[in-house]
Every structure is written in structure tokens, then in C-alpha cells.
Write an enzyme that holds these catalytic residues in place. Structure first.
Site, PDB file in Angstrom:
ATOM      1  CB  THR A  26      42.202  29.014  41.028  1.00 29.76           C
ATOM      2  OG1 THR A  26      43.169  29.426  39.997  1.00 29.76           O
ATOM      3  CG2 THR A  26      41.662  29.760  41.647  1.00 29.76           C
ATOM      4  CB  CYS A  31      46.549  36.557  41.875  1.00 29.18           C
ATOM      5  SG  CYS A  31      47.521  36.459  40.818  1.00 29.18           S
ATOM      6  CG  HIS A  48      43.558  33.547  39.138  1.00 29.62           C
ATOM      7  ND1 HIS A  48      44.364  32.686  39.116  1.00 29.62           N
ATOM      8  CD2 HIS A  48      44.306  34.633  39.727  1.00 29.62           C
ATOM      9  CE1 HIS A  48      45.183  32.109  40.192  1.00 29.62           C
ATOM     10  NE2 HIS A  48      45.910  33.770  40.415  1.00 29.62           N
TER      11      HIS A  48
END
Length: 161
Positions: A26, A31, A48
Site C-alpha cells: 500500500t 493514513c 489501511h
């Protein structure tokens, strides 16, 4: 680098569990991503998360996995249902960058995501074995389910993706 095994890309608000060799990857800004891994069972899960708490902004029918608190509770429930004990779980935390200038660094979404993750993990009895949070970096993560290793590449805003 990982061309001979399956790779899964994790989008914001997603969680992925695996019990076979693969890489979950990712890209993070503000985040956060939490990885949980059982070396004994050779299984792991990665999140995530975009926002800190469901109590602040959650709306009925919304994907609660985009919230750090909800994602951690789900990850814990899934792993414990598969026989993984809290004390054997290798937990790692990444992300929470301050992507935009702010006068109060303690109130940024990135900082709140990190604080929420740390608080909930501690209350549940998890101990972080690794963490890399904050700063003004984009992070690319690669989580190997075969080994539990998380490979990270930091990218400054100047470099781009």
C-alpha cells in the site's frame, strides 16, 4: 522484487488477511497501516486506515474499516478466532504523516491516527515490535506474509510517487 509470488494492493479503507505466502502492499500519507503477524501460524493481516475514530464521523452504512479503531478491533477479532494469541502477535504501525503544514501538529489527521492506534493497541495488550510514523513523507509498504517482514520506502513530497 516480488514477481514470483502473489501481490495484493490495499486501498484506503481496506483490510486484507492472508495465510499463505504473498505480499500485501500500500501507499500511505496521513493514513496509517497496522500489520499483525503470527509467526507460529504463518498468517497476517494488514489495514489501511484513513481516519482515527468511528465516534467522530461515522455514518450508518459507511465502511467502518477506514477508521483506525474499527479496523484494529476487526483485526484482533479475526486473528483470535483463528487461534492467534495477543502475546504472540507481532504488531507494526506505519504512516500518520503530516502531509500539510499545520500550526498544531498534535491535531493533524496523521497524528490522531497514530495516537488512536497506539491507545487501542495498548489497551488490548498488544506491544508494537516496530513503528515508523509522522514526518512529512509518503510511505510505500510491502508486508510479506511468508516472513512477517515489512519493507518500507519513504518518499519526500519533492520526489513524488
Amino acid at each position: 522484487m516480488f514477481s514470483d509470488i502473489d501481490c495484493i494492493y490495499l486501498k484506503p479503507g481496506e483490510i486484507y488477511f492472508a495465510d499463505e505466502p504473498m505480499v500485501i502492499h500500500t501507499v500511505l500519507g496521513s493514513c496509517v497501516s497496522i500489520t499483525m503477524y503470527s509467526r507460529r501460524m504463518k498468517m497476517g493481516i494488514m489495514s489501511h486506515c484513513m481516519l482515527p475514530c468511528t465516534s467522530e464521523n461515522f455514518h450508518t452504512g459507511e465502511n467502518c474499516m477506514k477508521y483506525t479503531d474499527c479496523a484494529i478491533l476487526y483485526m484482533n477479532r479475526l486473528l483470535t478466532s483463528k487461534g492467534v494469541c495477543v502475546r504472540e502477535t507481532e504488531v507494526k504501525l506505519f504512516g500518520g504523516s503530516d502531509m500539510f503544514a499545520s500550526k498544531d501538529a498534535s491535531s493533524t489527521v496523521g497524528r490522531k491516527n497514530v495516537d488512536t492506534a497506539n491507545s487501542i493497541l495498548t489497551k488490548m495488550g498488544y506491544v508494537l515490535v516496530a513503528a515508523d510514523t509522522g514526518g512529512q513523507f509518503t510511505r510505500k509498504l510491502y508486508f510479506s506474509i511468508d516472513t512477517g517482514t515489512v519493507y518500507q520506502r519513504k518518499i519526500s513530497r519533492m520526489q513524488g510517487l
